[in-house]
Design a protein around this motif. Structure first.
Motif, PDB file in Angstrom:
ATOM      1  N   GLY A 245       0.956  -1.243  -0.072  1.00 53.86           N
ATOM      2  CA  GLY A 245       0.013  -0.084   0.090  1.00 53.86           C
ATOM      3  C   GLY A 245       0.838   1.079  -0.123  1.00 53.86           C
ATOM      4  O   GLY A 245       2.064   1.338  -0.441  1.00 53.86           O
ATOM      5  N   PRO A 246       0.322   2.322   0.578  1.00 58.75           N
ATOM      6  CA  PRO A 246       0.957   3.766   0.547  1.00 58.75           C
ATOM      7  C   PRO A 246       2.286   3.531   1.134  1.00 58.75           C
ATOM      8  O   PRO A 246       2.659   3.052   2.058  1.00 58.75           O
ATOM      9  CB  PRO A 246       0.026   4.767   1.296  1.00 58.75           C
ATOM     10  CG  PRO A 246      -1.161   3.798   1.113  1.00 58.75           C
ATOM     11  CD  PRO A 246      -1.072   2.652   1.234  1.00 58.75           C
ATOM     12  N   ASP A 494       1.542   1.428  -3.891  1.00 62.73           N
ATOM     13  CA  ASP A 494       1.375   2.350  -3.318  1.00 62.73           C
ATOM     14  C   ASP A 494       0.185   3.098  -3.452  1.00 62.73           C
ATOM     15  O   ASP A 494      -0.778   2.554  -2.554  1.00 62.73           O
ATOM     16  CB  ASP A 494       2.576   3.528  -4.075  1.00 62.73           C
ATOM     17  CG  ASP A 494       3.050   4.700  -3.590  1.00 62.73           C
ATOM     18  OD1 ASP A 494       2.627   4.692  -2.091  1.00 62.73           O
ATOM     19  OD2 ASP A 494       3.369   5.760  -3.977  1.00 62.73           O
ATOM     20  N   ILE A 495      -0.270   4.135  -4.211  1.00 62.99           N
ATOM     21  CA  ILE A 495      -1.414   4.725  -3.928  1.00 62.99           C
ATOM     22  C   ILE A 495      -2.191   4.433  -5.220  1.00 62.99           C
ATOM     23  O   ILE A 495      -3.463   4.999  -5.542  1.00 62.99           O
ATOM     24  CB  ILE A 495      -1.522   6.307  -3.653  1.00 62.99           C
ATOM     25  CG1 ILE A 495      -0.522   7.074  -4.952  1.00 62.99           C
ATOM     26  CG2 ILE A 495      -0.813   6.714  -2.511  1.00 62.99           C
ATOM     27  CD1 ILE A 495      -0.896   8.436  -5.033  1.00 62.99           C
ATOM     28  N   SER A 496      -1.852   3.426  -5.912  1.00 64.15           N
ATOM     29  CA  SER A 496      -2.476   3.069  -7.234  1.00 64.15           C
ATOM     30  C   SER A 496      -3.209   2.031  -7.041  1.00 64.15           C
ATOM     31  O   SER A 496      -2.996   0.807  -6.661  1.00 64.15           O
ATOM     32  CB  SER A 496      -1.368   3.098  -8.415  1.00 64.15           C
ATOM     33  OG  SER A 496      -0.665   4.016  -8.592  1.00 64.15           O
ATOM     34  N   VAL A 497      -4.530   2.070  -7.282  1.00 63.67           N
ATOM     35  CA  VAL A 497      -5.571   1.079  -7.087  1.00 63.67           C
ATOM     36  C   VAL A 497      -6.113   0.826  -8.588  1.00 63.67           C
ATOM     37  O   VAL A 497      -6.541   1.623  -9.121  1.00 63.67           O
ATOM     38  CB  VAL A 497      -6.856   1.491  -6.257  1.00 63.67           C
ATOM     39  CG1 VAL A 497      -7.659   0.302  -6.113  1.00 63.67           C
ATOM     40  CG2 VAL A 497      -6.102   1.885  -5.008  1.00 63.67           C
ATOM     41  N   GLU A 498      -5.693  -0.398  -8.897  1.00 62.53           N
ATOM     42  CA  GLU A 498      -6.180  -0.910 -10.250  1.00 62.53           C
ATOM     43  C   GLU A 498      -7.185  -2.001 -10.441  1.00 62.53           C
ATOM     44  O   GLU A 498      -7.111  -2.846  -9.423  1.00 62.53           O
ATOM     45  CB  GLU A 498      -4.966  -1.174 -11.111  1.00 62.53           C
ATOM     46  CG  GLU A 498      -4.210   0.043 -11.295  1.00 62.53           C
ATOM     47  CD  GLU A 498      -4.556   1.199 -12.200  1.00 62.53           C
ATOM     48  OE1 GLU A 498      -5.456   0.737 -13.083  1.00 62.53           O
ATOM     49  OE2 GLU A 498      -4.370   2.176 -12.049  1.00 62.53           O
ATOM     50  N   LEU A 544      -3.304   5.829   3.573  1.00 69.28           N
ATOM     51  CA  LEU A 544      -3.682   4.515   4.032  1.00 69.28           C
ATOM     52  C   LEU A 544      -5.257   4.487   4.729  1.00 69.28           C
ATOM     53  O   LEU A 544      -6.028   3.667   4.435  1.00 69.28           O
ATOM     54  CB  LEU A 544      -2.848   3.848   5.198  1.00 69.28           C
ATOM     55  CG  LEU A 544      -3.032   2.691   5.594  1.00 69.28           C
ATOM     56  CD1 LEU A 544      -2.994   1.372   4.472  1.00 69.28           C
ATOM     57  CD2 LEU A 544      -2.325   2.425   6.666  1.00 69.28           C
ATOM     58  N   GLN A 545      -5.668   5.545   5.241  1.00 71.62           N
ATOM     59  CA  GLN A 545      -6.747   5.727   5.675  1.00 71.62           C
ATOM     60  C   GLN A 545      -8.043   5.747   4.746  1.00 71.62           C
ATOM     61  O   GLN A 545      -8.992   5.342   4.486  1.00 71.62           O
ATOM     62  CB  GLN A 545      -7.149   7.067   6.372  1.00 71.62           C
ATOM     63  CG  GLN A 545      -8.393   7.198   7.227  1.00 71.62           C
ATOM     64  CD  GLN A 545      -8.443   8.511   8.037  1.00 71.62           C
ATOM     65  OE1 GLN A 545      -7.508   9.346   8.321  1.00 71.62           O
ATOM     66  NE2 GLN A 545      -9.499   8.859   8.848  1.00 71.62           N
ATOM     67  N   ARG A 546      -7.453   6.352   3.486  1.00 70.30           N
ATOM     68  CA  ARG A 546      -8.339   6.585   2.168  1.00 70.30           C
ATOM     69  C   ARG A 546      -8.326   5.337   1.507  1.00 70.30           C
ATOM     70  O   ARG A 546      -9.541   4.946   1.000  1.00 70.30           O
ATOM     71  CB  ARG A 546      -7.702   7.805   1.481  1.00 70.30           C
ATOM     72  CG  ARG A 546      -8.793   8.345   0.296  1.00 70.30           C
ATOM     73  CD  ARG A 546      -8.216   9.315  -0.617  1.00 70.30           C
ATOM     74  NE  ARG A 546      -9.343   9.740  -1.391  1.00 70.30           N
ATOM     75  CZ  ARG A 546      -9.084  10.927  -2.174  1.00 70.30           C
ATOM     76  NH1 ARG A 546      -8.038  11.576  -2.179  1.00 70.30           N
ATOM     77  NH2 ARG A 546     -10.178  11.457  -2.951  1.00 70.30           N
TER      78      ARG A 546
END
Length: 744
Positions: A245-246, A494-498, A544-546
């Motif tokens: 994750g982030p 990281d912050i990329s969600v696919e 991470l909260q998001r």
């Protein structure tokens, strides 16, 4: 005829989701965004924005917006002021009360809908190439120029981290070190391998066909995409473990890292770095061959710290490439330090490296397909895309003597330090044919347009094929996490969600492809897919909260999977193709008439005329001719008898279209074709003496005995003959001085 089980299942997916508010879809959009003259207002920059209808409460507007967009698009709903902005930026709303594109629209008839988002289409590389095939340059790969050697004492820690099979793919051979560092050939023994060079033109051709709307490549023969199965077999990366994750760089990473490496090697100064991370040139000073390996034995501290640098290089330059060419991101330092300082497998957190690499590659293609500036780069893992293409397409593929199996001298007890499917491509010397084109972007684009379905290798991972190539077996990580291959969970780096679309590429798994591929149970919201670190200084805890719902969802990834119980069915796949082909772009090089061929210039580096475009043009002419002949046959069989003028008109049209087809296939311009006229043909001269013959009544011959007319030929032009040697222009001729010359 009753519908089959597959057709019933497809019909079930066609039913639209229940609307929250009556009159959803475009009606709900029009209710929220009034397109009347008084329904818009200008902001401080003069841009017109939709005005909220007066008297409508925020709760009612929230319900109407959620009814107008696909489920999950605005969930969790952003702040009030950003709802319209998110709805606008994602390309769902054009500012005039019309819904441009949505997942709901995909449930409608394929003949009237499209798979392409108009906002993405306006900037997509495919649209620009369709207008002008020479308008774009290939993307660049931010890959390393040299590989690193692996120390034997690193093996256990790389194995615990799940990175050993991938590290073997990019491991430097001794022959490469001789060439790179200038060592004498007697110091290091050479092997029959060279460093893998990345083909930017081939990778760019794949990116040109990537569609962010479906997360698949759109080809003539259907949709395809790299999946978690490809990551497992080609790269040998684990899928089980915590998602990556982030990430966040330590606050004082410059001082702590400089202190760890201080005095580790003589003649190496303090760490050089930028705000983004340490410089790559400084990291290269700690390769193991710089310490004298293998001639000199290295102490434990040098081995540990060189492993830390190697992992930073492995993550930043091969697995998750970025646009920073001279530096490597400092966010990888904590992970590298954790693996380097580990003394047992329990000291290293199990991570899902495979899903992170696929997520980074997806994000790189989603961004790269809209880049048109010169020097733009493709991010993510280019190694995955190149190996994936070589396994499936005969375009830009080298010869590696694949008929000879890969043999091992020793076997790993854990069966982890063993080859992957990608090992043959990286470990053997790659040879290209004499006439084979490499790194030629326009040629590869045309070859993908002309490739046939039968030339595609849909399932390259059959067990019989694997046993033939690797009789000693492959790494256990290639098949250990097969339960994750068909998961519906989102993949994260990281912050990329696919979002993956296995339901659209079922033929790659040898499973049934539905005519209407179903949508995801919980579609990925567009504002989540567009997250970026540009202009943001948020901490890892804030990110991470998001993204917490997507990070925790990976824990149950093996419980929610796409159904794969039905085998592949070719007739049903052709039914899917019939609908798919009418909803997307199939070719990038469009049909071109030979008459419109551009004039050559002195700066052309390859033929400007598209061979694939001529073939497409001939195919369109043939299809139109076939339709006209079919209509003509229908009129003969059902209508009244036609007159002579109608027959003659049809014959003339038929002759003209056949001539154009012949020109498109065999010539460069239509003037090369001689139009035959029977009345202009001279009589054939006789070779015998003409004698009088008795009169014989004319008897018509049957059709099969009639002489076929000769094919029209071009008039031969006499070739110029060279002058005699003693004549002007000859080899021995010399000009005599004139009378004025002698008088002077």
């Amino acid at each position: 005829m009753p519908p089959t089980t597959a057709e019933s299942e497809a019909a079930a997916h066609l039913s639209p989701p229940p609307a929250v508010v009556p009159g959803g879809g475009n009606e709900a959009c029009e209710a929220v965004f009034d397109d009347s003259s008084s329904g818009t207002e200008s902001d401080s920059r003069g841009v017109k924005r939709p005005r909220r209808r007066r008297g409508v409460s925020w709760e009612e507007k929230r319900a109407r917006v959620l009814a107008a967009v696909p489920p999950g698009f605005l969930e969790p709903l952003p702040p009030r002021r950003s709802v319209t902005k998110q709805f606008w930026k994602a390309g769902y709303y054009d500012g005039k009360g019309q819904l441009l594109w949505s997942d709901h629209a995909q449930h409608s008839d394929m003949a009237t809908r499209t798979l392409l988002n108009p906002k993405i289409e306006s900037k997509h590389r495919a649209a620009l190439l369709e207008a002008n095939l020479k308008s774009l340059e290939p993307l660049q790969t931010r890959t390393p120029r040299a590989n690193w050697l692996i120390h034997p004492e690193w093996v256990d820690r790389l194995k615990w981290a799940g990175l050993l099979p991938f590290a073997r793919l990019v491991e430097a051979t001794r022959a490469q070190l001789v060439e790179a560092d200038g060592h004498p050939e007697g110091v290091m023994e050479g092997v029959n391998s060279t460093r893998l060079n990345f083909d930017g033109a081939l990778i760019t051709c794949l990116v040109d066909r990537w569609r962010p709307e479906t997360h698949t490549f759109h080809f003539r023969w259907g949709e395809m995409a790299p999946t978690l199965q490809d990551v497992s077999f080609l790269l040998g990366l684990p899928l089980a473990g915590e998602p990556i994750g982030p990430l966040e760089a330590p606050a004082d990473w410059q001082h702590t890292m400089d202190a760890r490496f201080h005095g580790l090697r003589d003649n190496v100064g303090p760490m050089t770095f930028e705000k983004h991370g340490p410089r790559q040139a400084w990291l290269h000073e700690f390769q193991i061959q710089k310490f004298g390996y293998p001639a000199t034995q290295m102490p434990r501290m040098q081995i540990t710290r060189s492993l830390e640098v190697f992992i930073i290089w492995l993550l930043g330059k091969t697995m998750f490439t970025e646009n920073h060419g001279n530096t490597i991101n400092a966010r990888y330092i904590p992970i590298a330090q954790e693996i380097a300082d580990a003394t047992s497998a329990g000291d290293i957190t199990p991570r899902s490296w495979g899903s992170a690499v696929l997520a980074a590659t997806y994000r790189g293609m989603c961004n790269g397909c809209e880049l048109s500036a010169s020097g733009s780069g493709i991010l993510g893992c280019p190694l995955l895309l190149q190996l994936w293409s070589w396994e499936r397409f005969p375009i830009g593929r080298p010869d590696i003597s694949g008929q000879h199996p890969y043999t091992l001298n020793d076997f790993d007890a854990d069966r982890i330090d063993m080859p992957t499917i990608g090992t043959l491509w990286t470990s053997r010397r790659r040879r290209f044919g004499h006439g084979q084109i490499r790194n030629c972007y326009p040629a590869f684009t045309e070859q993908f347009d002309m490739l046939l379905e039968g030339q595609v290798i849909w399932e390259p991972y059959h067990m019989d094929i694997i046993e033939t190539k690797y009789p000693g077996g492959i790494s256990s990580l290639c098949t250990r996490d097969s339960a994750y291959w068909m998961t519906k969970s989102k993949i994260i780096f990281d912050i990329s969600v696919e979002e993956m679309s296995q339901q659209r590429v079922m033929r790659q798994f040898g499973r049934l492809q539905l005519v209407e591929p179903p949508l995801a149970d919980v579609p990925l919201p567009a504002h989540i897919h567009m997250l970026s670190r540009k202009g943001s200084n948020k901490s890892a805890a804030t990110w991470l909260q998001r993204l917490h719902p997507y990070v925790t969802d990976w824990e149950t990834a093996t419980t929610r999977r796409w159904a794969t119980d039905q085998p592949f069915d070719l007739p049903l796949f052709y039914a899917y193709l019939q609908r798919y082909m009418s909803a997307t772009r199939l070719r990038l090089s469009q049909a071109s008439d030979p008459v419109e061929m551009p004039a050559p210039t002195q700066w052309d580096t390859y033929p400007c005329h598209s061979t694939a475009g001529s073939r497409h043009h001939a195919a369109e002419l043939t299809a139109a001719l076939q339709d006209e002949v079919a209509q003509y046959i229908c009129s003969l069989s059902s209508g009244p008898p036609l007159g002579r003028e109608q027959y003659l008109s049809f014959a003339r049209r038929l002759e003209e279209k056949l001539r154009r087809i012949y020109a498109a296939i065999t010539s460069t311009c239509s003037s090369d074709i001689v139009q035959y006229r029977a009345g202009q043909r001279p009589p054939r001269p006789s070779m015998h003496v003409q004698q009088l013959r008795p009169h014989v009544p004319h008897v018509p011959l049957p059709d099969y005995a009639r002489r076929q007319e000769l094919r029209p030929r071009l008039t031969p032009q006499p070739s110029p003959r060279p002058p005699l040697p003693d004549q002007a222009g000859g080899s021995t001729w010399q000009q005599q001085p004139s009378f004025d010359y002698w008088q002077a």
